[in-house]
Write a protein that holds these residues in place. Structure first.
Motif, short mmCIF file in Angstrom:
data_model
loop_
_atom_site.label_atom_id
_atom_site.label_comp_id
_atom_site.label_asym_id
_atom_site.label_seq_id
_atom_site.Cartn_x
_atom_site.Cartn_y
_atom_site.Cartn_z
N UNK A 81 -55.00 28.57 -82.15
CA UNK A 81 -55.08 27.10 -82.86
C UNK A 81 -56.75 27.01 -83.21
N UNK A 82 -57.43 28.17 -82.88
CA UNK A 82 -58.91 28.10 -83.17
C UNK A 82 -59.60 27.67 -81.99
N UNK A 83 -60.66 28.47 -81.56
CA UNK A 83 -61.64 27.89 -80.49
C UNK A 83 -62.37 26.80 -80.73
N UNK A 84 -62.34 25.83 -79.93
CA UNK A 84 -62.97 24.53 -79.92
C UNK A 84 -62.08 23.38 -80.53
N UNK A 262 -52.46 19.80 -69.92
CA UNK A 262 -53.63 20.19 -69.79
C UNK A 262 -54.24 19.78 -71.27
N UNK A 263 -55.36 19.29 -71.36
CA UNK A 263 -55.74 19.06 -72.59
C UNK A 263 -57.24 19.17 -72.56
N UNK A 264 -57.96 19.64 -73.86
CA UNK A 264 -59.35 19.74 -74.24
C UNK A 264 -59.80 18.29 -74.90
N UNK A 265 -61.09 17.89 -74.65
CA UNK A 265 -61.71 17.00 -75.63
C UNK A 265 -63.08 17.05 -75.62
N UNK A 266 -63.60 16.14 -76.85
CA UNK A 266 -65.20 16.24 -76.61
C UNK A 266 -65.63 14.92 -76.27
N UNK A 267 -66.72 14.62 -75.48
CA UNK A 267 -67.36 13.31 -75.15
C UNK A 267 -68.89 13.55 -75.13
N UNK A 268 -69.62 12.81 -75.70
CA UNK A 268 -71.06 12.99 -75.80
C UNK A 268 -71.63 14.40 -75.84
N UNK A 270 -70.43 17.05 -75.32
CA UNK A 270 -69.76 18.08 -74.34
C UNK A 270 -68.51 18.34 -74.45
N UNK A 271 -67.89 19.38 -74.20
CA UNK A 271 -66.39 19.78 -74.31
C UNK A 271 -65.64 19.56 -72.71
N UNK A 272 -64.88 19.15 -72.70
CA UNK A 272 -64.22 18.98 -71.46
C UNK A 272 -62.68 19.32 -71.24
N UNK A 273 -62.14 19.91 -70.22
CA UNK A 273 -60.74 20.17 -70.05
C UNK A 273 -60.23 19.58 -68.85
N UNK A 274 -59.30 18.69 -69.20
CA UNK A 274 -58.69 17.94 -68.12
C UNK A 274 -57.17 18.68 -67.71
N UNK A 275 -57.12 18.87 -66.43
CA UNK A 275 -55.90 19.71 -65.80
C UNK A 275 -55.30 18.51 -64.77
N UNK A 276 -53.97 18.25 -65.06
CA UNK A 276 -53.32 17.51 -64.21
C UNK A 276 -52.20 18.39 -63.42
N UNK A 277 -52.18 17.90 -62.00
CA UNK A 277 -51.52 18.97 -60.84
C UNK A 277 -50.21 18.01 -60.16
N UNK A 278 -49.43 18.74 -60.09
CA UNK A 278 -48.33 18.02 -59.10
C UNK A 278 -48.21 18.89 -57.70
N UNK A 279 -48.44 17.96 -56.65
CA UNK A 279 -48.62 18.79 -55.45
C UNK A 279 -47.20 18.86 -54.89
N UNK A 292 -61.26 17.32 -63.91
CA UNK A 292 -62.19 17.54 -65.40
C UNK A 292 -62.99 18.45 -65.09
N UNK A 293 -62.96 19.27 -65.98
CA UNK A 293 -63.88 20.55 -65.90
C UNK A 293 -65.00 20.43 -67.34
N UNK A 294 -66.16 20.38 -66.97
CA UNK A 294 -67.15 20.34 -68.04
C UNK A 294 -67.23 21.65 -68.46
N UNK A 295 -66.95 22.24 -69.65
CA UNK A 295 -66.70 23.45 -70.26
C UNK A 295 -68.42 24.05 -70.48
N UNK A 296 -69.39 23.00 -70.53
CA UNK A 296 -70.57 23.65 -70.83
C UNK A 296 -71.43 23.73 -69.46
#
Length: 370
Positions: A81-84, A262-268, A270-279, A292-296
């Protein structure tokens, strides 16, 4: 006049005019929305099974499918899908053994072995997706959600007021009025009252959970924001780029969780990846723990684990499973289907009773005029 003067029969007990009128007008105001919600909700109770039967009949989750395989496939998906490019995914699990990719309101399902798109019966997948969007917001976004919240509150009033109206005559309850063999419009009120009284606990549960979820989204959350912990990863995993690298970092923070969204998005900038988990053992199949991971910068924002939450938050976290039946035992899901069918039946019989009364009134006026 005594009971003896009327042949041993007591005169009919007058209806409580005020409450009865409020019940009538509230029912008419919410009739169409409740009927549409009942039909769409009934189908959605078994949407995963319908997808499995029609679109992904042979899909299975390999026994050795692991976090490493997820990271590897995330890397492939990002490359395709193309980086970024922003990406929104639902990870495979035993109940849904395929990748789900969301494009706006459309869904794309990917085979695990090849990451190719499933091509069979896509019309059914599109219809189920449309039904879900309709059930959630009537296809009108925030306006539809607001209308659904209003109708949900009216439905709670209808259930409680209906019970109050039925209670004085509760000894006359008969099973034959719940599901009649031969429908007669003139008796629609009897069908409405008896069926409504029988399923009122299920209706209260469905309306209350749905209304509270919408209230939290549109008005105000019932609880303060979830507590979070911030960590700094000293060294991001080497040799793994982009979303796969972020996933590895998030998974290390919740080692016993299984990813759901699992989704990626941009904010201010910066690029972020948010992962939700089931325990393990969590009721909510989509889980309520996220990272939420700040990719930068490699900064992690880790939410409070759902298995360490307060009882109040755990209850709020179960609103969606209780409302939809998603992930609940088969018997409970069957009850949710019965609730949807009963709501459609109540909407129909209530509307039929009102229409019959209106038609009789109109005929009497015409007869008097003549």
């Amino acid at each position: 006049m005594t009971a003896g003067a009327t042949g041993g029969r007591r005169p009919p007990r007058p209806r409580p005019g005020g409450l009865w009128r409020w019940h009538l007008w509230a029912g008419l105001a919410a009739l169409l929305v409740l009927l549409a919600s009942a039909i769409s909700g009934g189908v959605l109770v078994y949407q995963k099974e319908l997808i499995r039967l029609t679109v992904t009949p042979h899909a299975t989750l390999p026994p050795d499918y692991s976090h490493g395989a997820i990271a590897s496939q995330l890397q492939q998906l990002e490359f395709q899908r193309g980086a970024g490019s922003p990406i929104s995914l639902k990870a495979p699990n035993p109940g849904e053994p395929y990748w789900t990719v969301r494009h706006g309101h459309a869904l794309e399902l990917l085979e695990l072995a090849t990451l190719d798109t499933y091509q069979d019966n896509l019309g059914i997948l599109a219809l189920l997706t449309l039904l879900r969007e309709f059930h959630v917001d009537l296809l009108t976004g925030r306006w539809g959600q607001s209308l659904l919240l209003l109708c949900g509150i009216l439905a709670l009033f209808l259930t409680v007021s209906g019970l109050l109206l039925w209670w004085p005559g509760r000894r006359a309850f008969r099973w034959r009025w719940v599901i009649p063999r031969n429908y007669t419009a003139s008796r629609s009120l009897q069908y409405h009252r008896h069926a409504g009284a029988l399923v009122s606990p299920l209706l209260l549960l469905a309306f209350l959970t749905g209304s509270v979820m919408l209230w939290q989204k549109l008005v105000a959350p019932l609880l303060p924001p979830v507590a979070t912990e911030i960590r700094q990863i000293a060294a991001m995993p080497a040799g793994v780029p982009g979303i796969a690298r972020d996933y590895r970092a998030a998974q290390a923070a919740v080692p016993d969780g299984w990813p759901t969204y699992i989704r990626t998005y941009q904010e201010q900038d910066s690029t972020y990846t948010k992962v939700r988990f089931r325990l393990p053992g969590e009721w909510h199949l989509n889980g309520r723990t996220s990272v939420v991971v700040n990719s930068d910068t490699g900064e992690l924002v880790i939410s409070e684990r759902s298995d360490q939450s307060s009882n109040a938050r755990r209850l709020v976290n179960q609103l969606y499973p209780l409302h939809s039946g998603y992930g609940m035992p088969g018997g409970y899901r069957a009850l949710m289907l019965v609730t949807s069918l009963a709501l459609a039946w109540l909407a129909y019989t209530g509307g039929s009773h009102y229409y019959t009364r209106w038609r009789h009134r109109r005929n009497r006026r015409h007869s008097s005029a003549a």
